[in-house]
Design a protein around this motif. Structure first.
Motif, PDB file in Angstrom:
ATOM      1  N   THR A  29      49.173  50.345  47.034  1.00 16.93           N
ATOM      2  CA  THR A  29      48.657  49.181  46.328  1.00 16.93           C
ATOM      3  C   THR A  29      49.429  49.000  45.036  1.00 16.93           C
ATOM      4  N   ARG A  30      50.016  47.820  44.893  1.00 16.64           N
ATOM      5  CA  ARG A  30      50.778  47.510  43.686  1.00 16.64           C
ATOM      6  C   ARG A  30      50.184  46.249  43.075  1.00 16.64           C
ATOM      7  N   LEU A  31      49.773  46.348  41.820  1.00 24.20           N
ATOM      8  CA  LEU A  31      49.152  45.226  41.136  1.00 24.20           C
ATOM      9  C   LEU A  31      50.075  44.706  40.040  1.00 24.20           C
ATOM     10  N   GLU A  32      50.045  43.378  39.848  1.00 22.24           N
ATOM     11  CA  GLU A  32      50.777  42.725  38.775  1.00 22.24           C
ATOM     12  C   GLU A  32      49.781  41.947  37.927  1.00 22.24           C
ATOM     13  N   PHE A  33      50.202  41.607  36.713  1.00 22.31           N
ATOM     14  CA  PHE A  33      49.342  40.904  35.760  1.00 22.31           C
ATOM     15  C   PHE A  33      50.181  39.818  35.107  1.00 22.31           C
ATOM     16  N   ILE A  34      50.143  38.619  35.680  1.00 21.19           N
ATOM     17  CA  ILE A  34      50.964  37.516  35.186  1.00 21.19           C
ATOM     18  C   ILE A  34      50.065  36.336  34.866  1.00 21.19           C
ATOM     19  N   ASP A  35      50.306  35.720  33.724  1.00 20.46           N
ATOM     20  CA  ASP A  35      49.477  34.607  33.246  1.00 20.46           C
ATOM     21  C   ASP A  35      48.019  35.029  33.114  1.00 20.46           C
ATOM     22  N   GLY A  36      47.783  36.306  32.797  1.00 20.94           N
ATOM     23  CA  GLY A  36      46.430  36.796  32.610  1.00 20.94           C
ATOM     24  C   GLY A  36      45.640  36.970  33.889  1.00 20.94           C
ATOM     25  N   VAL A  37      46.333  36.916  35.037  1.00 15.52           N
ATOM     26  CA  VAL A  37      45.671  37.008  36.335  1.00 15.52           C
ATOM     27  C   VAL A  37      46.202  38.225  37.081  1.00 15.52           C
ATOM     28  N   ILE A  38      45.302  38.989  37.682  1.00 13.57           N
ATOM     29  CA  ILE A  38      45.692  40.150  38.481  1.00 13.57           C
ATOM     30  C   ILE A  38      46.062  39.669  39.874  1.00 13.57           C
ATOM     31  N   ARG A  39      47.203  40.130  40.362  1.00 14.26           N
ATOM     32  CA  ARG A  39      47.647  39.795  41.713  1.00 14.26           C
ATOM     33  C   ARG A  39      48.085  41.086  42.400  1.00 14.26           C
TER      34      ARG A  39
END
Length: 194
Positions: A29-39
Motif C-alpha cells: 500500500t502506497r499513499l500520496e498526499f496531493i492538494d490536501g487529499v489522500i490517494r
C-alpha cells in the motif's frame, strides 16, 4: 453534511504517520498526499515495471553520473506540504542518502510517471502531478501514458505550471530537455501496452 475541499484532509505530519503504518501493515500500500487529499497509488503491473527498467537503462547509459530512483517519496507542491511517490526521479546517485521516507526535491532533475489502469489515473497523472511537480520546481516531468500510447514531456516550470508540453505518439523520438539532455526513442513502448 458539508464537504470542505479547500482544507487538507489532515496535517502533513499525520499523513506521514498513516502512510508509514499502511506501508508496514498492508504490504504494497502506497499513499500520496496531493492538494490536501489522500490517494492510494496502484501497485505497478509487469508492463509498468518493464517501462521503468527500460527508462532506467537509458538514463544510466546516457547520463552515468545520474540515477533513476524508482518509487522515491518526495516533498511536493509549492510549500512542500504535499507528498508524492513518482514512479521514478532522476537525480545524482547519492542525492537522497541520509534522508527519510519523504526527501527534499531540490536535486531532482526529472519526475517520471507511467499511467496505471485505475480510474483516477487521468486526474492524477495529467492534472494533479504536473501541477504539484511544477510548483515544486522540478525541471522536467515525463509522463508515459499507456492508454493513449503517448509520451509527454513537461518543462519550464513557472512555480504554478509547466510552460512547455511536448507530446508524441509511441514510436517517435522525444527530447528530454536540459538539465536532463536525453533523447528517447519510444518504439519499444509499443511492446508494453495491453
Amino acid at each position: 453534511m458539508t464537504v470542505m475541499t479547500d482544507q487538507p484532509h489532515m496535517l502533513t505530519e499525520d499523513f506521514e504517520a498513516v502512510a508509514r503504518i499502511a506501508a508496514r501493515e498492508r504490504a504494497g500500500t502506497r499513499l500520496e498526499f496531493i492538494d490536501g487529499v489522500i490517494r492510494s497509488k496502484a501497485m505497478p503491473d509487469g508492463d509498468h515495471g518493464r517501462i521503468i527498467q527500460w527508462l532506467l537503462k537509458i538514463c544510466m547509459q546516457s547520463r552515468p553520473e545520474l540515477f533513476l530512483h524508482p518509487g522515491q517519496g518526495i516533498k511536493a507542491e509549492q510549500y512542500r506540504e504535499g507528498r508524492a511517490i513518482p514512479d521514478g526521479v532522476l537525480a545524482h546517485e547519492d542525492a537522497f542518502v541520509g534522508q527519510g521516507d519523504w526527501v527534499e526535491p531540490d536535486p531532482i532533475l526529472m519526475a517520471v510517471e507511467v499511467t496505471s489502469w485505475d480510474s483516477d489515473t487521468r486526474r492524477r497523472d495529467h492534472v494533479e502531478k504536473p501541477r504539484a511537480y511544477a510548483e515544486t520546481g522540478i525541471p522536467v516531468y515525463l509522463l508515459i501514458d499507456r492508454a493513449k500510447c503517448e509520451v509527454s514531456v513537461y518543462s519550464q516550470p513557472n512555480g504554478q505550471r509547466y510552460e512547455s508540453v511536448h507530446v508524441v505518439a509511441y514510436g517517435k523520438e522525444i527530447e528530454l530537455p536540459d538539465p536532463v539532455g536525453i533523447t528517447l526513442k519510444t518504439e519499444p513502448l509499443k511492446d508494453w501496452v495491453r
